[in-house]
Design a protein around this motif. Structure first.
Motif, short mmCIF file in Angstrom:
data_model
loop_
_atom_site.label_atom_id
_atom_site.label_comp_id
_atom_site.label_asym_id
_atom_site.label_seq_id
_atom_site.Cartn_x
_atom_site.Cartn_y
_atom_site.Cartn_z
N UNK A 222 0.87 -1.17 0.00
CA UNK A 222 0.00 0.00 0.00
C UNK A 222 0.91 1.23 0.00
N UNK B 16 1.65 5.54 -0.11
CA UNK B 16 1.17 6.81 0.42
C UNK B 16 2.15 7.92 0.04
N UNK C 191 -4.31 1.81 -2.71
CA UNK C 191 -4.46 0.48 -2.16
C UNK C 191 -4.66 -0.52 -3.28
N UNK D 3 3.18 0.64 3.11
CA UNK D 3 2.65 -0.13 4.21
C UNK D 3 2.42 -1.55 3.74
N UNK D 4 2.49 -2.52 4.65
CA UNK D 4 2.38 -3.93 4.25
C UNK D 4 0.98 -4.26 3.75
N UNK D 5 0.88 -4.96 2.63
CA UNK D 5 -0.44 -5.38 2.16
C UNK D 5 -1.06 -6.37 3.15
N UNK D 6 -2.33 -6.24 3.38
CA UNK D 6 -2.99 -7.13 4.32
C UNK D 6 -2.92 -6.67 5.75
N UNK D 7 -2.34 -5.50 5.99
CA UNK D 7 -2.36 -4.97 7.34
C UNK D 7 -1.25 -5.52 8.21
N UNK D 8 -1.39 -5.30 9.49
CA UNK D 8 -0.37 -5.66 10.47
C UNK D 8 -1.02 -6.52 11.54
N UNK E 207 -2.11 -7.70 14.88
CA UNK E 207 -2.26 -6.92 16.10
C UNK E 207 -2.89 -5.58 15.85
N UNK E 208 -2.97 -5.21 14.57
CA UNK E 208 -3.69 -3.98 14.26
C UNK E 208 -2.84 -2.78 13.99
N UNK E 209 -3.41 -1.75 13.42
CA UNK E 209 -2.71 -0.53 13.10
C UNK E 209 -2.00 -0.64 11.78
N UNK E 210 -0.96 0.11 11.60
CA UNK E 210 -0.22 0.11 10.36
C UNK E 210 1.26 0.22 10.69
N UNK E 211 2.10 -0.04 9.71
CA UNK E 211 3.54 0.03 9.92
C UNK E 211 4.14 0.59 8.66
N UNK E 212 4.20 1.91 8.60
CA UNK E 212 4.69 2.58 7.41
C UNK E 212 6.21 2.66 7.41
N UNK F 148 0.28 5.87 17.62
CA UNK F 148 1.66 5.61 17.25
C UNK F 148 2.60 6.70 17.80
N UNK G 59 -8.10 1.92 12.97
CA UNK G 59 -8.04 0.52 13.38
C UNK G 59 -9.37 -0.16 13.05
#
Lengths: 118, 116
Positions: A32, A34, A51, A94-99, A101-106, B33, B96
């Motif tokens: 993903x 941005x 996306x 950002x990783x496809x399919x999310x992270x 545990x939730x949230x995002x990891x850009x 975050x 979320x």
């Protein structure tokens, strides 16, 4: 490991001229994507995101970006730059399919500093 | 209210001080975050909280201690920092919306921290 490359550290354009900021990514799958903008001493504002679907995405402030899978690129463009566009621009993935545990990891690129000449 | 509010905007502290950074959002976001940004560098992720639980710690030194007391608040407690920890500390939040959501982040304007 994923990475984002913004080859241009600084770009200077004249007001009213067109703009293209380059972004290349390295990822196991299509991430993903941005674009964020940051004014001095400020936080980051999202310009646009990709996306899936149409590879040309429209954002705020007249910006657009085109996803090119074959080139692993997501370049940001604007037809006519305004003096107020002078800022730092960050491409991020950002990783496809999310992270889990939730949230995002850009992961952010190193940024391109845009100067606008009047 | 679509803002992420960070206080203070500027902070100067000595290496023996204890201080805290505060972040607040009222958008109903459930992921928050902390990012660290050195001058002329991109933001680097430090911590992610999801539903008030720590979900990501990017191997941050223990002199940085995050806390999420409720869904609207995120704190970063600082103790025994080093001069190289001087940076802009950015807080962000995202909705979320689900386990596979890849969400846009809303950033605050940051706390500019100087460690003497």
């Amino acid at each position: 490991a994923q990475s984002v490359t913004q080859p241009d550290i600084h770009i200077t354009v004249s007001e009213g001229a067109s703009l293209e900021l380059r972004c290349n990514y390295s990822y196991g799958a299509t991430p993903y994507l941005f674009w964020y903008v940051q004014s001095p001493g400020q936080g980051l504002q999202l310009l646009l995101k990709y996306f899936s679907g149409d590879t040309l995405v429209q954002g705020i402030k007249g910006f657009e970006a085109e996803f090119k899978r074959s080139q692993s690129s997501f370049n940001l463009r604007k037809p006519s730059v305004h003096w107020s566009d002078a800022a730092e621009y960050f491409c991020a993935v950002g990783p496809p399919g999310g992270v889990a545990g939730g949230g995002n990891k850009l992961t952010f690129g190193t940024g391109t500093q845009l100067k606008v000449e009047l | 209210d679509t803002e992420v509010t960070q206080t203070p905007k500027h902070l100067v502290m000595g290496m023996t001080n204890k201080k805290s950074l505060k972040c607040e959002q009222h958008m109903g976001h459930r992921a928050m975050y902390w990012y660290k940004q050195k001058a002329k560098k991109p933001p680097e992720l430090m911590f992610v909280y999801s539903y008030e639980k720590l979900s990501i710690n990017e191997s941050v030194p223990s002199r940085f201690s995050p806390e999420c007391p409720n869904s609207s608040l995120l704190n970063l407690h600082l103790h025994a920092l080093q001069p190289e920890d001087s940076a802009l500390y950015l807080c962000a939040s995202s909705p979320r919306q689900g386990a596979t959501a890849n969400e846009k982040l809303f950033f605050g304007s940051g706390t500019q921290l100087s460690v003497l």
